[in-house]
Design a protein around this motif. Structure first.
Motif, PDB file in Angstrom:
ATOM      1  N   VAL A   1      -8.994   1.837 -31.475  1.00 36.74           N
ATOM      2  CA  VAL A   1      -9.171   3.244 -31.127  1.00 36.74           C
ATOM      3  C   VAL A   1      -7.802   3.804 -30.781  1.00 36.74           C
ATOM      4  CG1 VAL A   1     -10.149   4.868 -29.464  1.00 36.74           C
ATOM      5  CG2 VAL A   1     -11.505   2.951 -30.251  1.00 36.74           C
ATOM      6  N   ARG A   2      -7.396   4.846 -31.483  1.00 34.27           N
ATOM      7  CA  ARG A   2      -6.157   5.537 -31.141  1.00 34.27           C
ATOM      8  C   ARG A   2      -6.465   6.551 -30.060  1.00 34.27           C
ATOM      9  NH1 ARG A   2      -1.946   4.988 -34.638  1.00 34.27           N
ATOM     10  NH2 ARG A   2      -2.416   3.617 -36.389  1.00 34.27           N
ATOM     11  N   LEU A   3      -5.587   6.637 -29.072  1.00 32.99           N
ATOM     12  CA  LEU A   3      -5.815   7.536 -27.948  1.00 32.99           C
ATOM     13  C   LEU A   3      -4.851   8.696 -28.041  1.00 32.99           C
ATOM     14  CD1 LEU A   3      -6.059   4.652 -25.384  1.00 32.99           C
ATOM     15  CD2 LEU A   3      -7.964   6.038 -26.208  1.00 32.99           C
ATOM     16  N   ASP A   4      -5.409   9.855 -27.770  1.00 35.98           N
ATOM     17  CA  ASP A   4      -4.683  11.097 -27.925  1.00 35.98           C
ATOM     18  C   ASP A   4      -4.513  11.703 -26.532  1.00 35.98           C
ATOM     19  OD1 ASP A   4      -3.569  12.963 -29.491  1.00 35.98           O
ATOM     20  OD2 ASP A   4      -5.439  13.855 -30.203  1.00 35.98           O
ATOM     21  N   GLY A   5      -3.286  12.060 -26.155  1.00 38.41           N
ATOM     22  CA  GLY A   5      -3.079  12.655 -24.844  1.00 38.41           C
ATOM     23  C   GLY A   5      -1.606  12.912 -24.614  1.00 38.41           C
ATOM     24  N   ALA A   6      -1.252  13.294 -23.383  1.00 39.98           N
ATOM     25  CA  ALA A   6       0.165  13.456 -23.053  1.00 39.98           C
ATOM     26  C   ALA A   6       0.797  12.086 -23.153  1.00 39.98           C
ATOM     27  CB  ALA A   6       0.304  14.012 -21.639  1.00 39.98           C
ATOM     28  N   GLY A   7       1.765  11.948 -24.048  1.00 36.96           N
ATOM     29  CA  GLY A   7       2.293  10.613 -24.378  1.00 36.96           C
ATOM     30  C   GLY A   7       2.920   9.891 -23.200  1.00 36.96           C
ATOM     31  N   LEU A   8       2.924   8.590 -23.263  1.00 38.42           N
ATOM     32  CA  LEU A   8       3.574   7.762 -22.249  1.00 38.42           C
ATOM     33  C   LEU A   8       4.955   7.372 -22.753  1.00 38.42           C
ATOM     34  CD1 LEU A   8       0.640   5.344 -21.323  1.00 38.42           C
ATOM     35  CD2 LEU A   8       1.366   7.403 -20.110  1.00 38.42           C
ATOM     36  N   SER A   9       5.876   7.151 -21.822  1.00 41.26           N
ATOM     37  CA  SER A   9       7.219   6.736 -22.218  1.00 41.26           C
ATOM     38  C   SER A   9       7.270   5.211 -22.331  1.00 41.26           C
ATOM     39  CB  SER A   9       8.242   7.224 -21.197  1.00 41.26           C
ATOM     40  OG  SER A   9       7.888   6.738 -19.928  1.00 41.26           O
ATOM     41  N   GLY A  10       8.288   4.746 -23.004  1.00 39.85           N
ATOM     42  CA  GLY A  10       8.494   3.298 -23.090  1.00 39.85           C
ATOM     43  C   GLY A  10       7.841   2.667 -24.293  1.00 39.85           C
ATOM     44  N   GLY A  11       7.384   3.496 -25.239  1.00 41.29           N
ATOM     45  CA  GLY A  11       6.826   2.936 -26.464  1.00 41.29           C
ATOM     46  C   GLY A  11       7.944   2.422 -27.343  1.00 41.29           C
ATOM     47  N   GLY A  12       7.588   1.585 -28.295  1.00 42.36           N
ATOM     48  CA  GLY A  12       8.619   1.057 -29.174  1.00 42.36           C
ATOM     49  C   GLY A  12       7.994   0.381 -30.360  1.00 42.36           C
TER      50      GLY A  12
ATOM     51  N   LEU B   1      -1.222   4.949 -17.527  1.00 41.15           N
ATOM     52  CA  LEU B   1      -2.365   5.085 -18.432  1.00 41.15           C
ATOM     53  C   LEU B   1      -3.582   5.591 -17.669  1.00 41.15           C
ATOM     54  CD1 LEU B   1      -3.398   4.307 -21.393  1.00 41.15           C
ATOM     55  CD2 LEU B   1      -4.266   2.232 -20.318  1.00 41.15           C
ATOM     56  N   ALA B   2      -3.723   5.118 -16.406  1.00 43.72           N
ATOM     57  CA  ALA B   2      -4.895   5.455 -15.609  1.00 43.72           C
ATOM     58  C   ALA B   2      -4.858   6.897 -15.112  1.00 43.72           C
ATOM     59  CB  ALA B   2      -4.998   4.502 -14.425  1.00 43.72           C
ATOM     60  N   GLY B   3      -3.664   7.464 -14.985  1.00 44.54           N
ATOM     61  CA  GLY B   3      -3.569   8.793 -14.404  1.00 44.54           C
ATOM     62  C   GLY B   3      -3.895   9.914 -15.386  1.00 44.54           C
ATOM     63  N   ALA B   4      -4.016   9.609 -16.646  1.00 43.29           N
ATOM     64  CA  ALA B   4      -4.138  10.668 -17.651  1.00 43.29           C
ATOM     65  C   ALA B   4      -5.528  10.683 -18.276  1.00 43.29           C
ATOM     66  CB  ALA B   4      -3.090  10.442 -18.742  1.00 43.29           C
ATOM     67  N   VAL B   5      -5.883  11.837 -18.865  1.00 42.71           N
ATOM     68  CA  VAL B   5      -7.115  11.934 -19.653  1.00 42.71           C
ATOM     69  C   VAL B   5      -6.737  11.681 -21.108  1.00 42.71           C
ATOM     70  CG1 VAL B   5      -9.073  13.371 -20.321  1.00 42.71           C
ATOM     71  CG2 VAL B   5      -7.959  13.718 -18.112  1.00 42.71           C
ATOM     72  N   TRP B   6      -7.496  10.819 -21.767  1.00 41.89           N
ATOM     73  CA  TRP B   6      -7.248  10.517 -23.167  1.00 41.89           C
ATOM     74  C   TRP B   6      -8.463  10.929 -23.983  1.00 41.89           C
ATOM     75  CZ3 TRP B   6      -2.380   9.093 -24.089  1.00 41.89           C
ATOM     76  CH2 TRP B   6      -1.659   8.581 -23.011  1.00 41.89           C
ATOM     77  N   HIS B   7      -8.210  11.145 -25.246  1.00 38.36           N
ATOM     78  CA  HIS B   7      -9.323  11.421 -26.160  1.00 38.36           C
ATOM     79  C   HIS B   7      -9.242  10.465 -27.330  1.00 38.36           C
ATOM     80  CE1 HIS B   7      -9.106  15.205 -23.865  1.00 38.36           C
ATOM     81  NE2 HIS B   7     -10.415  15.220 -24.061  1.00 38.36           N
ATOM     82  N   ALA B   8     -10.410  10.020 -27.774  1.00 37.83           N
ATOM     83  CA  ALA B   8     -10.433   9.129 -28.937  1.00 37.83           C
ATOM     84  C   ALA B   8     -10.012   9.929 -30.161  1.00 37.83           C
ATOM     85  CB  ALA B   8     -11.835   8.555 -29.124  1.00 37.83           C
ATOM     86  N   HIS B   9      -9.042   9.415 -30.889  1.00 37.04           N
ATOM     87  CA  HIS B   9      -8.521  10.105 -32.066  1.00 37.04           C
ATOM     88  C   HIS B   9      -9.428   9.837 -33.271  1.00 37.04           C
ATOM     89  CE1 HIS B   9      -5.695  11.192 -35.270  1.00 37.04           C
ATOM     90  NE2 HIS B   9      -5.049  11.883 -34.345  1.00 37.04           N
TER      91      HIS B   9
END
Lengths: 231, 314
Positions: free
Chosen positions: B214-225, B198-206
């Motif tokens: 706040v929904r975060l928009d960015g290159a998705g992370l794996s392991g969601g469910g 999470l820390a390595g990426a840039v996110w944008h508030a959706h």
């Protein structure tokens, strides 16, 4: 049985995980632990939120009088985990009247057909078990009930309804629940209860508390109207 | 008892206080100000108890007819505020004669808070005057304000009337403007495999963000469910839904959830999360528990200094 794991839930809470699955015996341990913490009534305790297999302990860090409140509260809870002699609380049994089918439970007939049962059998099997309020969530006062006959599991609607009537008694997957107020929802509606599950004007706003037991009592439409009028 | 008349409501103006505590076991959200500290300090500025109810203003503020003179204060992000056309500043007590208070667009952020001496006299529901928008109770009929609403104000010392607004030359900044970067939120990572990514990426508030999260928009992370066993969540919990776009839970968050958790944003940074505008960038910085405690103490000390400073000036 896996060993309990304790992790942080933000600045002012801990999560105690007693298992990883929806299981009646794990849930019973969750409620027993909650009852023991409540019984001890530490001054720092803000809230105890039980879920299927875990318990959140919210605390007031300023009242723990220690440099590391998470460690302090974790230690306190760990001692109660092992203490089987302490009280495990008492659960209230609620008889919840339900008018099944028709306009009170729009999905009853279709659900019965899908399960290969007739409506009367579905009603009988749905109202037979003693349910436990495993946790409350989704909306204020919404009980997630453990104890559903596993043969009655039904997939959620592909498109959730925008208006589920208050008091709707429903099945979602292998779970049973009751909608406290009119809301959107994707569970299958078997019937409705005239009882008011949640009312902020009451000293105890939720009819059902986590850990309580529930039995459904089938009633006819006339009884529903009579009970609804007196509610 | 005096009342304010809402002439136009703004985008989403709600009655809030420090929120509901001790009711999460019944599925009841905390609600309350998205930045509890900002509202607490606004209350201090007008001489109220910090628990008093005020208004939370989002994006664009309301126009209000003041039936009589009153003392108010504004905190949070810079808001274009006028009394009968005269500009009003932030962060200090403002003595206003009867007239029209107009709160326009917010600059640089999303939310501001207004306190009034005596507090807003909304009914106490489950120990709080806060609006629970999802539950539909508390605050003003459980909803955001609409034109025509009448807001009751609690009793307060009379304001010396003059014909124009009066306010001191001093002000307070609730957040330290020199050391705080609004776009950085510090968090305690969980044990989830993607928690540190999470820390390595840039996110944008959706744009699809609200008081719940706040929904975060960015290159998705794996392991969601989405099929995990539901567990309690808290204000500040970072969830990872199946699409890999994290959600930061805020004041109106539900009480349990089945998504995996990436960790928790520390409480003293949540007020900043409340200011993220749609499309704004946000970075996450991991901290260890000892740092989180030190930052919480630092925040508490800053508040203590602000309280003393306000008390000395009032």
């Amino acid at each position: 049985m896996s060993a309990p794991r304790i992790e942080r839930l933000g600045d002012d809470a801990l999560l105690v995980r007693l298992g990883d699955a929806i299981d009646a015996s794990v849930n019973a341990r969750v409620h027993a632990l909650a009852a023991r913490v409540r019984e001890a009534s530490p001054s720092w305790l803000q809230d105890l939120v039980p879920a299927y297999a875990s318990l959140a302990v919210f605390f007031d860090a300023e009242r723990t009088a220690t440099g590391d409140p998470h460690a302090f509260v974790g230690e306190f809870v760990t001692q109660l985990l092992d203490d089987d002699t302490a009280p495990a609380g008492h659960a209230t049994l609620h008889e919840i009247p339900v008018c099944y089918g028709g306009t009170h439970g729009e999905d009853l007939v279709a659900a019965a057909r899908e399960l290969g049962l007739d409506a009367a059998t579905l009603i009988a099997r749905h109202s037979a078990p003693l349910y436990t309020v495993a946790m409350i969530g989704f909306a204020p006062g919404f009980p997630y009930l453990l104890g559903l006959d596993s043969a009655l599991a039904l997939p959620r609607l592909a498109t959730p309804r925008t208006h589920v009537p208050a008091g709707s008694v429903a099945i979602g997957g292998a779970q049973a629940g009751i909608y406290p107020r009119q809301s959107p929802g994707g569970w299958r509606l078997l019937g409705r209860t005239p009882r008011v599950l949640f009312d902020t004007a009451r000293a105890q706003p939720a009819l059902l508390q986590p850990g309580d037991h529930v039995r459904f009592l089938p009633i006819d439409a006339a009884t529903f109207d009579r009970l609804g009028a007196s509610a | 008892m005096t009342a304010w008349q809402v002439l136009s409501p703004g985008l989403q103006t709600t009655v809030q206080d420090q929120g509901r505590h001790g009711w999460r076991h019944l599925g009841i959200a905390r609600a309350g100000a998205m930045d509890p500290t900002a509202l607490a300090m606004a209350n201090r500025l007008v001489g109220n108890d910090e628990q008093a109810a005020g208004l939370e203003i989002a994006v664009r503020g309301p126009r209000i007819r003041l039936s009589r003179a009153c003392r108010i204060a504004l905190t949070g992000t810079e808001i274009q505020a006028t009394w009968n056309g005269e500009t009003l500043p932030m962060g200090r007590p403002l003595d206003l004669p009867a007239g029209e208070l107009s709160l326009g667009p917010l600059r640089d952020g999303l939310r501001a808070w207004l306190a009034v001496a005596g507090g807003l006299d909304a009914p106490v529901v489950l120990d709080s005057r806060s609006t629970d928008l999802r539950g539909g109770f508390g605050g003003y009929d459980g909803r955001a304000l609409v034109a025509g609403d009448l807001l009751s104000i609690g009793d307060a010392a009379p304001v010396k009337t003059s014909r124009r607004p009066a306010f001191p030359a001093w002000w307070i900044d609730v957040d330290d403007p020199w050391t705080v970067d609004r776009h950085v939120l510090r968090y305690l990572p969980s044990l989830h495999p993607s928690a540190r990514e999470l820390a390595g990426a840039v996110w944008h508030a959706h744009a699809n963000s609200n008081r719940q999260g706040v929904r975060l928009d960015g290159a998705g992370l794996s392991g969601g469910g989405g099929d995990g066993v539901s567990e309690p969540v808290a204000v500040g919990t970072l969830q990872l839904p199946p699409d890999g776009q994290p959600i930061l839970l805020l004041a109106d968050a539900q009480t349990v959830g089945g998504y995996p958790r990436l960790g928790h944003v520390i409480a003293c940074d949540l007020g900043r999360a409340a200011q993220l505008r749609p499309g704004e960038p946000v970075h996450f910085e991991p901290v260890i528990p000892a740092q989180a405690r030190a930052l919480a103490h630092e925040h508490a000390h800053r508040l203590a200094r602000l309280r003393i400073a306000i008390a000395q000036h009032l």
